[in-house]
Design a protein around this motif. Sequence first.
Motif, PDB file in Angstrom:
ATOM      1  N   PHE A   1       8.500 -34.058 -47.375  1.00 12.17           N
ATOM      2  CA  PHE A   1       7.824 -33.150 -48.104  1.00 12.17           C
ATOM      3  C   PHE A   1       7.104 -32.492 -46.895  1.00 12.17           C
ATOM      4  O   PHE A   1       6.577 -32.945 -45.883  1.00 12.17           O
ATOM      5  CB  PHE A   1       6.584 -33.932 -48.980  1.00 12.17           C
ATOM      6  CG  PHE A   1       7.065 -34.768 -49.980  1.00 12.17           C
ATOM      7  CD1 PHE A   1       7.489 -34.031 -51.265  1.00 12.17           C
ATOM      8  CD2 PHE A   1       7.527 -36.019 -50.032  1.00 12.17           C
ATOM      9  CE1 PHE A   1       7.753 -34.891 -52.478  1.00 12.17           C
ATOM     10  CE2 PHE A   1       8.097 -36.653 -51.022  1.00 12.17           C
ATOM     11  CZ  PHE A   1       8.326 -36.040 -52.328  1.00 12.17           C
ATOM     12  N   ARG A   2       6.671 -31.199 -47.481  1.00  9.14           N
ATOM     13  CA  ARG A   2       5.908 -30.198 -46.475  1.00  9.14           C
ATOM     14  C   ARG A   2       5.036 -29.137 -47.419  1.00  9.14           C
ATOM     15  O   ARG A   2       5.631 -28.902 -48.611  1.00  9.14           O
ATOM     16  CB  ARG A   2       6.542 -29.600 -45.357  1.00  9.14           C
ATOM     17  CG  ARG A   2       7.738 -28.486 -46.124  1.00  9.14           C
ATOM     18  CD  ARG A   2       8.299 -27.746 -44.719  1.00  9.14           C
ATOM     19  NE  ARG A   2       9.378 -27.026 -45.325  1.00  9.14           N
ATOM     20  CZ  ARG A   2       9.185 -25.653 -45.918  1.00  9.14           C
ATOM     21  NH1 ARG A   2       7.741 -25.196 -46.157  1.00  9.14           N
ATOM     22  NH2 ARG A   2      10.177 -24.984 -46.274  1.00  9.14           N
ATOM     23  N   VAL A   3       3.989 -28.857 -46.909  1.00 10.27           N
ATOM     24  CA  VAL A   3       3.294 -27.714 -47.276  1.00 10.27           C
ATOM     25  C   VAL A   3       3.834 -26.335 -47.245  1.00 10.27           C
ATOM     26  O   VAL A   3       4.461 -26.162 -46.362  1.00 10.27           O
ATOM     27  CB  VAL A   3       1.740 -27.629 -46.964  1.00 10.27           C
ATOM     28  CG1 VAL A   3       0.967 -26.276 -47.541  1.00 10.27           C
ATOM     29  CG2 VAL A   3       0.921 -28.952 -47.277  1.00 10.27           C
ATOM     30  N   ALA A   4       4.288 -25.556 -48.292  1.00 12.77           N
ATOM     31  CA  ALA A   4       5.018 -24.605 -48.284  1.00 12.77           C
ATOM     32  C   ALA A   4       4.340 -23.403 -47.638  1.00 12.77           C
ATOM     33  O   ALA A   4       3.059 -23.280 -47.511  1.00 12.77           O
ATOM     34  CB  ALA A   4       5.193 -23.929 -49.564  1.00 12.77           C
ATOM     35  N   THR A   5       5.094 -22.370 -47.122  1.00  8.37           N
ATOM     36  CA  THR A   5       4.266 -21.142 -46.417  1.00  8.37           C
ATOM     37  C   THR A   5       4.971 -19.923 -47.061  1.00  8.37           C
ATOM     38  O   THR A   5       5.613 -19.989 -48.304  1.00  8.37           O
ATOM     39  CB  THR A   5       4.835 -20.864 -44.999  1.00  8.37           C
ATOM     40  OG1 THR A   5       6.349 -20.572 -45.006  1.00  8.37           O
ATOM     41  CG2 THR A   5       4.608 -22.096 -44.121  1.00  8.37           C
ATOM     42  N   VAL A   6       4.385 -18.606 -46.931  1.00  5.37           N
ATOM     43  CA  VAL A   6       4.911 -17.617 -47.958  1.00  5.37           C
ATOM     44  C   VAL A   6       6.418 -17.356 -47.839  1.00  5.37           C
ATOM     45  O   VAL A   6       6.752 -16.780 -48.529  1.00  5.37           O
ATOM     46  CB  VAL A   6       3.984 -16.408 -47.460  1.00  5.37           C
ATOM     47  CG1 VAL A   6       4.482 -15.908 -45.848  1.00  5.37           C
ATOM     48  CG2 VAL A   6       4.022 -15.228 -48.338  1.00  5.37           C
TER      49      VAL A   6
ATOM     50  N   GLU B   1       3.957 -14.823 -53.224  1.00  3.80           N
ATOM     51  CA  GLU B   1       3.652 -14.252 -52.197  1.00  3.80           C
ATOM     52  C   GLU B   1       2.212 -13.872 -52.009  1.00  3.80           C
ATOM     53  O   GLU B   1       1.497 -14.357 -51.094  1.00  3.80           O
ATOM     54  CB  GLU B   1       4.697 -13.034 -51.785  1.00  3.80           C
ATOM     55  CG  GLU B   1       5.871 -13.519 -51.421  1.00  3.80           C
ATOM     56  CD  GLU B   1       7.041 -12.384 -51.392  1.00  3.80           C
ATOM     57  OE1 GLU B   1       6.721 -11.291 -51.709  1.00  3.80           O
ATOM     58  OE2 GLU B   1       7.887 -12.461 -50.880  1.00  3.80           O
ATOM     59  N   LYS B   2       1.881 -13.152 -53.038  1.00  2.00           N
ATOM     60  CA  LYS B   2       0.578 -12.648 -53.112  1.00  2.00           C
ATOM     61  C   LYS B   2      -0.457 -13.993 -53.154  1.00  2.00           C
ATOM     62  O   LYS B   2      -1.667 -13.726 -52.458  1.00  2.00           O
ATOM     63  CB  LYS B   2       0.147 -11.692 -54.175  1.00  2.00           C
ATOM     64  CG  LYS B   2       0.920 -10.391 -54.094  1.00  2.00           C
ATOM     65  CD  LYS B   2       0.425  -9.451 -55.299  1.00  2.00           C
ATOM     66  CE  LYS B   2       1.527  -8.156 -55.165  1.00  2.00           C
ATOM     67  NZ  LYS B   2       1.090  -7.418 -56.251  1.00  2.00           N
ATOM     68  N   LEU B   3      -0.223 -14.805 -54.135  1.00  2.00           N
ATOM     69  CA  LEU B   3      -1.167 -15.974 -54.285  1.00  2.00           C
ATOM     70  C   LEU B   3      -1.266 -16.811 -52.700  1.00  2.00           C
ATOM     71  O   LEU B   3      -2.537 -17.097 -52.379  1.00  2.00           O
ATOM     72  CB  LEU B   3      -0.839 -16.579 -55.358  1.00  2.00           C
ATOM     73  CG  LEU B   3      -1.469 -16.017 -56.574  1.00  2.00           C
ATOM     74  CD1 LEU B   3      -0.407 -16.895 -57.692  1.00  2.00           C
ATOM     75  CD2 LEU B   3      -2.643 -15.861 -56.930  1.00  2.00           C
ATOM     76  N   ILE B   4      -0.174 -17.198 -52.191  1.00  3.06           N
ATOM     77  CA  ILE B   4      -0.170 -17.790 -51.018  1.00  3.06           C
ATOM     78  C   ILE B   4      -0.832 -16.990 -49.810  1.00  3.06           C
ATOM     79  O   ILE B   4      -1.832 -17.421 -49.168  1.00  3.06           O
ATOM     80  CB  ILE B   4       1.342 -18.216 -50.743  1.00  3.06           C
ATOM     81  CG1 ILE B   4       1.820 -19.334 -51.568  1.00  3.06           C
ATOM     82  CG2 ILE B   4       1.276 -18.712 -49.064  1.00  3.06           C
ATOM     83  CD1 ILE B   4       3.091 -19.724 -51.387  1.00  3.06           C
ATOM     84  N   ASN B   5      -0.530 -15.755 -49.650  1.00  2.00           N
ATOM     85  CA  ASN B   5      -1.187 -14.981 -48.653  1.00  2.00           C
ATOM     86  C   ASN B   5      -2.612 -14.855 -49.084  1.00  2.00           C
ATOM     87  O   ASN B   5      -3.347 -14.696 -47.992  1.00  2.00           O
ATOM     88  CB  ASN B   5      -0.624 -13.750 -48.564  1.00  2.00           C
ATOM     89  CG  ASN B   5       0.614 -13.584 -47.913  1.00  2.00           C
ATOM     90  OD1 ASN B   5       0.875 -14.142 -46.786  1.00  2.00           O
ATOM     91  ND2 ASN B   5       1.549 -12.607 -48.052  1.00  2.00           N
TER      92      ASN B   5
END
Length: 157
Positions: free
Chosen positions: A5-10, A48-52
């Motif tokens: 498991f890992r925390v996602a990036t954009v 993309e917008k929400l993660i950024n």
Amino acid sequence: MEISFRVATVNDAELIGSLVVDLTAEICELTNAAHFDIDLSGTIERCEKLINGGHYAAIIGRHNETPIAVATISETYALYAGGKIGVIQEFYVLPDFRASGVGSMLIEQVKKYGNKHEWACIELCTPPLPEFERTLNFYQKNGLNPVGGRKMRQALS
């Protein structure tokens, strides 16, 4: 079974979008109703917008480098729930990996993320429909308890 498991990036927006579209399609098929008007390209763009923007995070589960699960989460505030809380917005495990423990492991990852961010609790919404009884039982077995209410929505503009 080895799951990472890992925390996602954009950079994971396309993967997250694809899994979320699969989730919504499965819900619509299960209930024979078009609950969502969702398309892959728009979903990827929103992700993309929400993660950024720092408003949204996701945890991705992989088996042999193949993505098999995702939980998307957001942080919000609620006086009734103790202040800063986390909301699981989408939670999806590929059908072939259900009942294998992957979902429980993913919930644990969300809890760890929440503890790291000092959330008072985590919340989620699941439809109060007979088709989702198994889902409700899964969440309860993993420590989430029904607190009442129904999810309601009105689109703005």
